[in-house]
Motif scaffolding. Structure first.
Motif, PDB file in Angstrom:
ATOM      1  N   LYS A   5      -5.736   1.395  16.821  1.00 48.16           N
ATOM      2  CA  LYS A   5      -6.508   0.182  17.032  1.00 48.16           C
ATOM      3  C   LYS A   5      -6.076  -0.910  16.057  1.00 48.16           C
ATOM      4  O   LYS A   5      -5.392  -0.627  15.075  1.00 48.16           O
ATOM      5  CB  LYS A   5      -8.004   0.463  16.878  1.00 48.16           C
ATOM      6  CG  LYS A   5      -8.557   1.421  17.930  1.00 48.16           C
ATOM      7  CD  LYS A   5     -10.053   1.625  17.767  1.00 48.16           C
ATOM      8  CE  LYS A   5     -10.585   2.573  18.840  1.00 48.16           C
ATOM      9  NZ  LYS A   5     -12.050   2.789  18.706  1.00 48.16           N
ATOM     10  N   LEU A   6      -6.484  -2.148  16.348  1.00 42.86           N
ATOM     11  CA  LEU A   6      -6.108  -3.290  15.514  1.00 42.86           C
ATOM     12  C   LEU A   6      -7.348  -3.967  14.947  1.00 42.86           C
ATOM     13  O   LEU A   6      -8.390  -4.034  15.607  1.00 42.86           O
ATOM     14  CB  LEU A   6      -5.306  -4.302  16.326  1.00 42.86           C
ATOM     15  CG  LEU A   6      -3.990  -3.801  16.937  1.00 42.86           C
ATOM     16  CD1 LEU A   6      -3.393  -4.873  17.842  1.00 42.86           C
ATOM     17  CD2 LEU A   6      -3.000  -3.402  15.858  1.00 42.86           C
ATOM     18  N   GLY A  66       0.128  -7.655  15.312  1.00 39.99           N
ATOM     19  CA  GLY A  66      -1.084  -6.858  15.216  1.00 39.99           C
ATOM     20  C   GLY A  66      -1.256  -6.300  13.808  1.00 39.99           C
ATOM     21  O   GLY A  66      -0.309  -5.798  13.221  1.00 39.99           O
ATOM     22  N   ILE A  67      -2.465  -6.420  13.258  1.00 39.16           N
ATOM     23  CA  ILE A  67      -2.788  -5.854  11.945  1.00 39.16           C
ATOM     24  C   ILE A  67      -3.533  -4.549  12.174  1.00 39.16           C
ATOM     25  O   ILE A  67      -4.629  -4.536  12.739  1.00 39.16           O
ATOM     26  CB  ILE A  67      -3.648  -6.823  11.113  1.00 39.16           C
ATOM     27  CG1 ILE A  67      -2.973  -8.200  11.044  1.00 39.16           C
ATOM     28  CG2 ILE A  67      -3.886  -6.239   9.730  1.00 39.16           C
ATOM     29  CD1 ILE A  67      -1.581  -8.185  10.462  1.00 39.16           C
TER      30      ILE A  67
END
Length: 249
Positions: free
Chosen positions: A153-154, A144-145
């Motif tokens: 959040k991503l 996940g970024i």
């Protein structure tokens, strides 16, 4: 097996998905962590007795430095030329090769795990990630970024195997990346992620693009033929990514 280590001023997590005896996995993790602590001792700019600090004070000549130190200096010089000076280990003044060293040390840690027999693992050092093989689920690793404004959040979820993922941004450490042309904090991009075969290079590319500002988006696109895909978020919230970014479906 999952392990967390505090080293190099960050949290490093090591996940091994190999079907090997626990004692073997523990030995692999111990060796990887030993290497990371060794790198911290030799390359930390916060330790007066580190090799980097001694070199900065001219207590060591280049010939007296370790092979690893000479490699890091040569790599930083090559990246300075390759990025038109935007990756600069001297951007903030004294030598600080940290923008290369962390990715390089994790890349080596992953290689050492592979040499010891681990073909399925993920090493994550504060968002600089090297994965090999498949996760325990039998599927590619999911990375996940982080959303650059909302920590829960991503922006993207990547599905990756046998590659590196490096992210550089201003949302956690503030103005830590300097535009070497102006000598001022980088502006224009909030977050840059680079995916490619080598973590040390991917990390340096992400840092260089962040230093460039919005022109860094076009510069990153030129790296695709070399195997490096990328994604970026601007300071005004626009998102860009190359066509081959391994985003999860």
């Amino acid at each position: 097996m999952h392990h967390v280590e505090h080293v190099m001023g960050t949290v490093v997590s090591i996940d091994l998905a190999d079907e090997l005896p626990p004692a073997v996995l523990e030995t692999m993790i111990g060796d990887a962590c030993q290497w990371l602590h060794e790198v911290d001792r030799r390359f930390s700019t916060y330790r007066d007795d580190s090799e980097v600090s001694r070199f900065r004070r001219r207590e060591l000549t280049l010939e007296e430095c370790s092979p690893d130190m000479r490699h890091v200096l040569e790599a930083c010089a090559d990246l300075w030329r390759e990025t038109d000076g935007y990756f600069d280990a001297y951007a903030a003044g004294p030598l600080d090769p940290s923008g290369y060293v962390k990715g390089w040390s994790v890349e080596i840690a992953s290689a050492r795990l592979a040499e010891a027999g681990s073909v399925r693992h993920c090493v994550n050092a504060g968002g600089d990630i090297r994965v090999r093989g498949l996760a325990a689920s039998g599927k590619p690793w999911r990375v996940g970024i982080r959303h650059p404004w909302e920590a829960d959040k991503l922006s993207w979820v990547l599905s990756v195997t046998d590659c590196a993922v490096a992210t550089s941004g201003t949302y956690e450490r503030g103005d830590h990346v300097v535009n070497p042309r102006s000598g001022k904090p980088a502006r224009g991009l909030r977050s840059v992620t680079v995916v490619g075969p080598d973590l040390a290079i991917a990390d340096a590319y992400a840092t260089a693009a962040l230093a460039m500002g919005e022109p860094g988006i076009g510069w990153l696109a030129k790296l695709v033929p070399d195997g490096y895909e990328s994604a970026a978020v601007t300071e005004d919230g626009r998102a860009f990514s190359t066509a081959g970014l391994p985003a999860a479906v």
